[in-house]
Write a protein that holds these residues in place. Structure first.
Motif, PDB file in Angstrom:
ATOM      1  N   MET A 261       0.706  -1.065  -0.034  1.00  0.00           N
ATOM      2  CA  MET A 261      -0.152  -0.096  -0.140  1.00  0.00           C
ATOM      3  C   MET A 261       0.755   1.216  -0.071  1.00  0.00           C
ATOM      4  N   SER A 262       1.929   1.394   0.696  1.00  0.00           N
ATOM      5  CA  SER A 262       2.754   2.465   0.956  1.00  0.00           C
ATOM      6  C   SER A 262       3.485   2.736  -0.335  1.00  0.00           C
ATOM      7  N   SER A 263       3.525   1.494  -1.614  1.00  0.00           N
ATOM      8  CA  SER A 263       4.238   1.770  -2.606  1.00  0.00           C
ATOM      9  C   SER A 263       3.086   2.092  -3.766  1.00  0.00           C
ATOM     10  N   THR A 264       2.017   2.229  -3.494  1.00  0.00           N
ATOM     11  CA  THR A 264       0.794   2.414  -4.522  1.00  0.00           C
ATOM     12  C   THR A 264       0.388   3.723  -4.348  1.00  0.00           C
ATOM     13  N   PRO A 265       0.373   4.719  -5.510  1.00  0.00           N
ATOM     14  CA  PRO A 265      -0.198   5.769  -5.671  1.00  0.00           C
ATOM     15  C   PRO A 265      -1.514   5.960  -5.082  1.00  0.00           C
ATOM     16  N   GLY A 266      -2.015   6.873  -4.499  1.00  0.00           N
ATOM     17  CA  GLY A 266      -3.328   7.154  -3.906  1.00  0.00           C
ATOM     18  C   GLY A 266      -3.850   8.551  -4.210  1.00  0.00           C
ATOM     19  N   LEU A 274       5.794   7.925  -1.637  1.00  0.00           N
ATOM     20  CA  LEU A 274       5.881   6.568  -1.902  1.00  0.00           C
ATOM     21  C   LEU A 274       7.135   5.887  -1.562  1.00  0.00           C
ATOM     22  N   GLU A 275       6.954   4.528  -1.162  1.00  0.00           N
ATOM     23  CA  GLU A 275       7.991   3.811  -0.424  1.00  0.00           C
ATOM     24  C   GLU A 275       8.073   2.316  -1.353  1.00  0.00           C
ATOM     25  N   PRO A 276       8.915   2.182  -1.937  1.00  0.00           N
ATOM     26  CA  PRO A 276       8.994   0.745  -2.252  1.00  0.00           C
ATOM     27  C   PRO A 276       9.057  -0.228  -1.284  1.00  0.00           C
ATOM     28  N   VAL A 277       8.633  -1.546  -1.603  1.00  0.00           N
ATOM     29  CA  VAL A 277       8.705  -2.658  -0.817  1.00  0.00           C
ATOM     30  C   VAL A 277      10.231  -3.025  -0.839  1.00  0.00           C
ATOM     31  N   PRO A 278      10.950  -3.135   0.623  1.00  0.00           N
ATOM     32  CA  PRO A 278      12.392  -3.393   0.583  1.00  0.00           C
ATOM     33  C   PRO A 278      12.649  -4.794   0.120  1.00  0.00           C
TER      34      PRO A 278
END
Length: 336
Positions: A261-266, A274-278
């Protein structure tokens, strides 16, 4: 719900035997789908979403081997069915919309011929004028998916049609025999945003109208949120979370879901937020894979995560497979 599942997958495991080692593609997958329900199957590329769908239809690569589990559809275990039985089900009771319509469609046969092939193989046609009946039904199949001038389009070849039109033809082929279950595997890949919305509106609208169970496979969490009743999240061959869409987005409980969710634009997010999945998906050929396959990418992981696989716990509402589930809403996720 008191209604029994149309599709009930339990403990499903599959591996590929390759020259470079055994790929443990799926492990202990649980999935249910009820009549009329639209379920999103989400996760990064390589998480096992398409592998699962191909295995259910019996069209896996020759190197694939099911090692455990059941997949009961309408009272019959698909994994125990012979090829003749599965061939009878495919297209009639279970249909699939593939990622690339230009690859899936036959380039040297007209759209009408391909529709008639499906109808002739699966649909009961007792009319003495079989050819005319099949032609009429193929035209109606195109009309059902809102293709303009369907009579003329039956004479077209796939290369004469746009990408969006080819995808509509694929949907028409999949739905021609009114299946009970539709599997849509990344059906909007390569389409522009407007066409993408039109295709998804079409699929979900017909699913609601016909009370057809639909498994929507995608890596796009935002798209799944717009169209699905429930979302199942996969990571590296494991189901890590399953919940009604609203519940999942209001309070994601698995760290991987929260990271997606944190890497998906809203609507309220910026590029900077936005933060990619590590990290990366683990190599599924490893003999020392952690029990939780997200452990190597997770800030909450401890020794238990590496040694004991967490069960998918939570019943039929909000289930999560994690020893350290998240319990609070992350504000930036809720705002997205």
């Amino acid at each position: 719900m008191s209604q029994p599942p149309l599709l009930d997958v339990r403990g499903f495991s599959l591996e590929f035997r390759t020259r470079s080692g055994t790929v443990r593609a799926l492990e202990g997958v649980d999935l249910t789908l009820r009549k009329g329900e639209i379920v999103g199957l989400v996760g990064e590329s390589g998480s096992g979403k398409s592998v699962l769908s191909y295995a259910l239809l019996g069209i896996s690569d020759a190197a694939a081997q099911v090692t455990a589990g059941t997949a009961v559809f309408g009272g019959m275990d698909l994994l125990q069915a012979d090829e003749a039985t599965l061939a009878g089900l495919r297209g009639r009771e279970i249909s699939m919309v593939f990622q690339s319509p230009r690859t899936a469609l036959n380039p040297i046969r007209t759209v009408g011929d391909q529709l008639q092939d499906v109808l002739r193989r699966h649909a009961a046609a007792t009319s003495p004028d079989l050819g005319r009946s099949l032609r009429e039904r193929s035209v109606q199949a195109l009309r059902d998916v809102a293709i303009a001038d369907p009579e003329r389009r039956t004479s077209a070849h796939p290369f004469e049609l746009s990408g969006g039109m080819c995808q509509r033809v694929m949907i028409a082929l999949a739905l021609a025999c009114r299946p009970s279950l539709l599997i849509a595997d990344e059906p909007t890949t390569g389409l522009d945003v407007t066409t993408q919305a039109a295709v998804m509106d079409l699929i979900t609208g017909l699913a609601r109208e016909r009370q057809m169970a639909t498994l929507f496979i995608t890596h796009d969490l935002a798209l799944a949120a717009d169209y699905c009743d429930r979302i199942v999240v996969m990571h590296a061959g494991h189901v890590v979370e399953s919940a009604p869409t609203r519940s999942l987005f209001s309070m994601p409980r698995h760290p991987y879901t929260a990271r997606l969710m944190s890497s998906t634009p809203g609507a309220n997010s910026s590029i900077q937020s936005l933060e990619p999945v590590p990290g990366q998906l683990p190599d599924l050929r490893r003999s020392d894979l952690p029990a939780c396959r997200f452990a190597g990418r997770c800030a909450h992981a401890d020794s238990r995560c590496h040694s004991q696989r967490p069960p998918l716990d939570g019943g039929t509402t909000h289930a999560v497979a994690c020893w350290h589930p998240l319990d609070a809403v992350t504000p930036e996720l809720a705002d997205g």
